[in-house]
Scaffold this active site. Structure first.
Site, PDB file in Angstrom:
ATOM      1  N   THR A 128       0.683  -1.306   0.033  1.00 26.21           N
ATOM      2  CA  THR A 128      -0.094   0.027   0.010  1.00 26.21           C
ATOM      3  C   THR A 128       0.819   1.269  -0.051  1.00 26.21           C
ATOM      4  O   THR A 128       2.010   1.120   0.341  1.00 26.21           O
ATOM      5  CB  THR A 128      -0.870  -0.065   1.166  1.00 26.21           C
ATOM      6  N   ARG A 156     -15.357  -6.322   0.834  1.00 29.94           N
ATOM      7  CA  ARG A 156     -14.613  -6.003   1.922  1.00 29.94           C
ATOM      8  C   ARG A 156     -14.140  -4.560   2.019  1.00 29.94           C
ATOM      9  O   ARG A 156     -13.700  -3.974   0.907  1.00 29.94           O
ATOM     10  CB  ARG A 156     -13.374  -6.924   2.054  1.00 29.94           C
ATOM     11  N   SER A 158     -11.488  -1.542   3.026  1.00 27.85           N
ATOM     12  CA  SER A 158     -10.116  -1.507   3.469  1.00 27.85           C
ATOM     13  C   SER A 158     -10.186  -0.060   4.280  1.00 27.85           C
ATOM     14  O   SER A 158     -10.870   0.736   4.302  1.00 27.85           O
ATOM     15  CB  SER A 158      -9.214  -1.171   2.107  1.00 27.85           C
ATOM     16  N   ASP A 159      -9.142  -0.094   5.193  1.00 28.39           N
ATOM     17  CA  ASP A 159      -8.907   1.104   6.082  1.00 28.39           C
ATOM     18  C   ASP A 159      -8.313   2.370   5.453  1.00 28.39           C
ATOM     19  O   ASP A 159      -8.662   3.534   5.863  1.00 28.39           O
ATOM     20  CB  ASP A 159      -7.957   0.817   7.205  1.00 28.39           C
ATOM     21  N   THR A 177      -0.333   1.531   6.721  1.00 34.48           N
ATOM     22  CA  THR A 177      -0.521   0.435   5.825  1.00 34.48           C
ATOM     23  C   THR A 177      -0.522  -0.844   6.989  1.00 34.48           C
ATOM     24  O   THR A 177      -0.407  -0.728   7.787  1.00 34.48           O
ATOM     25  CB  THR A 177       0.759   0.304   4.861  1.00 34.48           C
ATOM     26  N   GLY A 178      -0.717  -1.990   6.058  1.00 34.04           N
ATOM     27  CA  GLY A 178      -0.870  -2.931   7.295  1.00 34.04           C
ATOM     28  C   GLY A 178      -2.197  -3.736   7.106  1.00 34.04           C
ATOM     29  O   GLY A 178      -3.096  -3.560   5.956  1.00 34.04           O
ATOM     30  N   VAL A 179      -2.594  -4.568   7.931  1.00 39.32           N
ATOM     31  CA  VAL A 179      -4.008  -5.193   8.119  1.00 39.32           C
ATOM     32  C   VAL A 179      -5.045  -4.260   8.256  1.00 39.32           C
ATOM     33  O   VAL A 179      -5.097  -3.780   9.547  1.00 39.32           O
ATOM     34  CB  VAL A 179      -3.751  -6.342   8.771  1.00 39.32           C
ATOM     35  N   GLY A 180      -5.838  -3.990   7.434  1.00 35.36           N
ATOM     36  CA  GLY A 180      -6.920  -2.948   7.673  1.00 35.36           C
ATOM     37  C   GLY A 180      -7.838  -3.308   8.778  1.00 35.36           C
ATOM     38  O   GLY A 180      -8.067  -2.265   9.429  1.00 35.36           O
TER      39      GLY A 180
HETATM   40  N1  ASP Z   1      -4.281  -1.570   4.582  1.00 39.58           N
HETATM   41  C1  ASP Z   1      -4.524  -2.292   3.503  1.00 39.58           C
HETATM   42  C2  ASP Z   1      -5.728  -2.992   3.530  1.00 39.58           C
HETATM   43  O1  ASP Z   1      -6.132  -3.693   4.679  1.00 39.58           O
HETATM   44  C3  ASP Z   1      -3.405  -3.220   3.079  1.00 39.58           C
HETATM   45  C4  ASP Z   1      -2.126  -2.878   3.081  1.00 39.58           C
HETATM   46  O2  ASP Z   1      -1.739  -1.782   3.748  1.00 39.58           O
HETATM   47  O3  ASP Z   1      -1.359  -3.358   2.478  1.00 39.58           O
HETATM   48  O4  ASP Z   1      -6.822  -2.976   2.566  1.00 39.58           O
END
Ligand code: ASP
Length: 254
Positions: A128, A156, A158-159, A177-180
């Site tokens: 991201t 779904r 995303s954050d 970034t990371g797990v939304g």
């Molecule tokens: N944050 C993003 C999501 O969860 C993914 C990512 O940051 O790589 O959609």
């Protein structure tokens, strides 16, 4: 990354922070290396759906597109949406809005992502993109763009197009970034920005907020910039790459 950061800084010299974050995120979206725009991950039904948002720290206006398809630069669609009363558009509405604005149809899938999809292996959580800029008038802006986690259930959210993943005011801006799902659980960007606005140091705001993330072993990274030009960076995300440039010193973390 270094090329884009330097180019972004030159652009910032003649443009506002808001224009600059859109420009820099567009450059990142156009680079296949990143999971945003061209080279976005593919969802479980074989479709690329992207999300992006942008916020102006001065007016506080926020705009985002969620699960948009067939555009080259989702962040530019989000920027156009800043001119409307409605702040966040999802799915078909976002796609129709882009078409109405005259944005040409574009297929963001790349051969590499298609091969990954065929092999059913996503590089979940990687790539991201985001940018926070402070301009010569002391104004901050932030933008974030993503192709999502990869292999997600269609629909779904995303954050990245929420205030948990992208938030800025007059004092501080953050892009995540990371797990939304983890980022939403702590409202990561909004929390760091609020803490800095309320007088905490960048370091304390990061420590407190990432402490909350650690309570459930959350997986996220955040970049921040405050109105004095201090930057923040931290992740629980081993592959986050980050660069900061003030025209003199380039800081690059890999
Ligand atoms: N944050 C993003 C999501 O969860 C993914 C990512 O940051 O790589 O959609």
């Amino acid at each position: 990354m270094e090329r884009i950061v330097r180019e972004g800084y030159s652009y910032l010299l003649n443009h506002s922070a808001l224009e600059t974050v859109s420009h820099v995120v567009s450059l990142l979206e156009d680079d296949e290396l990143f999971n945003a725009g061209t080279g976005s991950q593919i969802q479980s039904d074989g479709v690329v759906r992207m999300s992006a948002s942008i916020q102006d720290g001065t007016s506080k206006k926020f705009a985002g597109v969620i699960n948009i398809e067939n555009v080259q630069n989702p962040v530019q669609v989000a920027k156009l949406l800043l001119n409307e009363d409605d702040a966040v558009l999802g799915g078909e509405g976002a796609c129709r809005f882009a078409q109405k604005q005259g944005i040409p149809a574009y297929n963001p899938a790349t051969a590499q992502r298609l091969a990954e999809y065929q092999e059913k292996r996503g590089k979940a959580g990687l790539g991201t993109v985001g940018c926070v800029a402070l301009d010569a008038d002391g104004k901050l802006a932030a933008a974030t763009s993503t192709g999502g986690k990869g292999f997600e259930i269609p629909g779904r959210i995303s954050d990245s197009a929420t205030v948990a993943g992208n938030f800025v005011n007059d004092y501080c801006g953050v892009s995540c970034t990371g797990v939304g799902e983890d980022i939403l659980r702590v409202a990561l960007a909004a929390k760091i920005v609020t803490r800095v606005s309320d007088g905490q140091s960048m370091m304390d705001a990061y420590a407190k907020t990432f402490g909350e993330l650690a309570e459930f072993d959350g997986f996220a990274g955040a970049i921040a910039l405050d109105k004095h030009g201090n930057f923040g960076y931290r992740d629980s995300h081993p592959s986050m790459v980050f660069a900061a440039f003030d025209g003199l010193t380039l800081v690059l973390f890999e």
